[in-house]
Design a protein around this motif. Sequence first.
Motif, mmCIF file in Angstrom:
data_model
loop_
_atom_site.group_PDB
_atom_site.id
_atom_site.type_symbol
_atom_site.label_atom_id
_atom_site.label_comp_id
_atom_site.label_asym_id
_atom_site.label_seq_id
_atom_site.Cartn_x
_atom_site.Cartn_y
_atom_site.Cartn_z
ATOM 1 N N GLU A 83 0.856 -1.187 0.000
ATOM 2 C CA GLU A 83 0.000 0.000 0.000
ATOM 3 C C GLU A 83 0.887 1.230 0.000
ATOM 4 O OE1 GLU A 83 -3.169 0.485 2.725
ATOM 5 O OE2 GLU A 83 -4.079 -1.441 2.237
ATOM 6 N N ILE A 84 0.566 2.154 -0.878
ATOM 7 C CA ILE A 84 1.320 3.401 -0.970
ATOM 8 C C ILE A 84 0.416 4.515 -0.456
ATOM 9 C CG2 ILE A 84 2.527 4.973 -2.515
ATOM 10 C CD1 ILE A 84 2.717 2.529 -4.482
ATOM 11 N N ASP A 88 6.934 -3.348 -8.200
ATOM 12 C CA ASP A 88 7.691 -4.423 -7.569
ATOM 13 C C ASP A 88 8.451 -4.009 -6.319
ATOM 14 O OD1 ASP A 88 9.508 -2.870 -8.921
ATOM 15 O OD2 ASP A 88 10.055 -4.420 -10.365
ATOM 16 N N GLY A 89 8.328 -2.762 -5.886
ATOM 17 C CA GLY A 89 8.948 -2.330 -4.643
ATOM 18 C C GLY A 89 10.446 -2.102 -4.727
ATOM 19 N N ASP A 90 10.987 -1.916 -5.929
ATOM 20 C CA ASP A 90 12.426 -1.721 -6.063
ATOM 21 C C ASP A 90 12.840 -0.245 -5.994
ATOM 22 O OD1 ASP A 90 11.529 -0.775 -8.494
ATOM 23 O OD2 ASP A 90 12.780 -2.100 -9.718
ATOM 24 N N GLY A 91 11.881 0.635 -5.751
ATOM 25 C CA GLY A 91 12.178 2.053 -5.649
ATOM 26 C C GLY A 91 12.113 2.800 -6.963
ATOM 27 N N GLN A 92 11.942 2.096 -8.071
ATOM 28 C CA GLN A 92 11.843 2.713 -9.382
ATOM 29 C C GLN A 92 10.409 2.596 -9.891
ATOM 30 O OE1 GLN A 92 14.354 4.329 -10.894
ATOM 31 N NE2 GLN A 92 15.561 3.918 -9.052
ATOM 32 N N PRO A 93 9.785 3.707 -10.293
ATOM 33 C CA PRO A 93 8.409 3.617 -10.807
ATOM 34 C C PRO A 93 8.357 2.805 -12.100
ATOM 35 C CG PRO A 93 9.269 5.836 -11.076
ATOM 36 C CD PRO A 93 10.303 5.070 -10.306
ATOM 37 N N ASP A 94 7.330 1.973 -12.231
ATOM 38 C CA ASP A 94 7.152 1.126 -13.409
ATOM 39 C C ASP A 94 6.142 1.689 -14.396
ATOM 40 O OD1 ASP A 94 8.875 -1.173 -12.702
ATOM 41 O OD2 ASP A 94 7.526 -1.296 -10.990
ATOM 42 N N PRO A 107 4.129 3.253 -19.750
ATOM 43 C CA PRO A 107 5.185 2.430 -19.145
ATOM 44 C C PRO A 107 6.443 3.265 -18.906
ATOM 45 C CG PRO A 107 4.378 1.454 -21.197
ATOM 46 C CD PRO A 107 3.804 2.823 -21.093
ATOM 47 N N LEU A 108 7.067 3.052 -17.756
ATOM 48 C CA LEU A 108 8.334 3.709 -17.442
ATOM 49 C C LEU A 108 9.465 2.689 -17.418
ATOM 50 C CD1 LEU A 108 7.108 6.137 -14.655
ATOM 51 C CD2 LEU A 108 7.429 6.601 -17.089
ATOM 52 N N VAL A 145 3.786 4.815 -10.240
ATOM 53 C CA VAL A 145 3.588 3.714 -9.295
ATOM 54 C C VAL A 145 4.698 2.698 -9.478
ATOM 55 C CG1 VAL A 145 2.022 1.887 -8.528
ATOM 56 C CG2 VAL A 145 1.089 4.045 -9.374
ATOM 57 N N ASP A 146 5.280 2.283 -8.359
ATOM 58 C CA ASP A 146 6.301 1.233 -8.329
ATOM 59 C C ASP A 146 5.593 -0.089 -8.052
ATOM 60 O OD1 ASP A 146 8.531 -0.370 -7.963
ATOM 61 O OD2 ASP A 146 9.047 0.502 -6.019
#
Length: 167
Positions: A54-55, A102-108, A129-130, A99-100
């Motif tokens: 949750e963000i 997979d939780g890797d800190g990079q937005p997808d 897509p990012l 929005v990220d």
Amino acid sequence: MTRLKSILGYTAAALTVAAARLLPFLLMHFFTRGVAATGLRIDPVYTGGEVVREIARDGYRVRVHRAVYPATPLQRVEPFVQLDWTPAAALPAQISEEVDLDGDGQPDLRARFSVPRGPNSELRVDVEPLGPRVKPLRGVGKESFYAMIARVREAIVVRVPLATDAR
């Protein structure tokens, strides 16, 4: 005596009909507990998968679900990830956020949509897509099961198709 028999017969018939209508409601608790004890679960294709993150935003949350892949080749649905913006009543008029997944800190992805106040108003979403994980969406509504936007209870749900090699 004949009149008494007909009154008793009609009374018994009325009580039988009433019992037949009420019995499912009275036994529903036992039935649902019995089904739950078997370990049967609703397919994630229908539920969107379990919430993995949750963000928190200013006054609302974005819930990211686990990516859903078809369990069998017979399922005609593409892989997707579901995002929930909740509560819908607290959302600003325009959503445009990264929005990220997979939780890797990079937005997808970057999702953009308008939030109409009417619960039956049409929704359209654009997803940019990012990275290589998701496919783009342009002006998508409810046309597809795995690429859509919809108001569900107190949330706005967006399903984003995944690239086939993103597993």
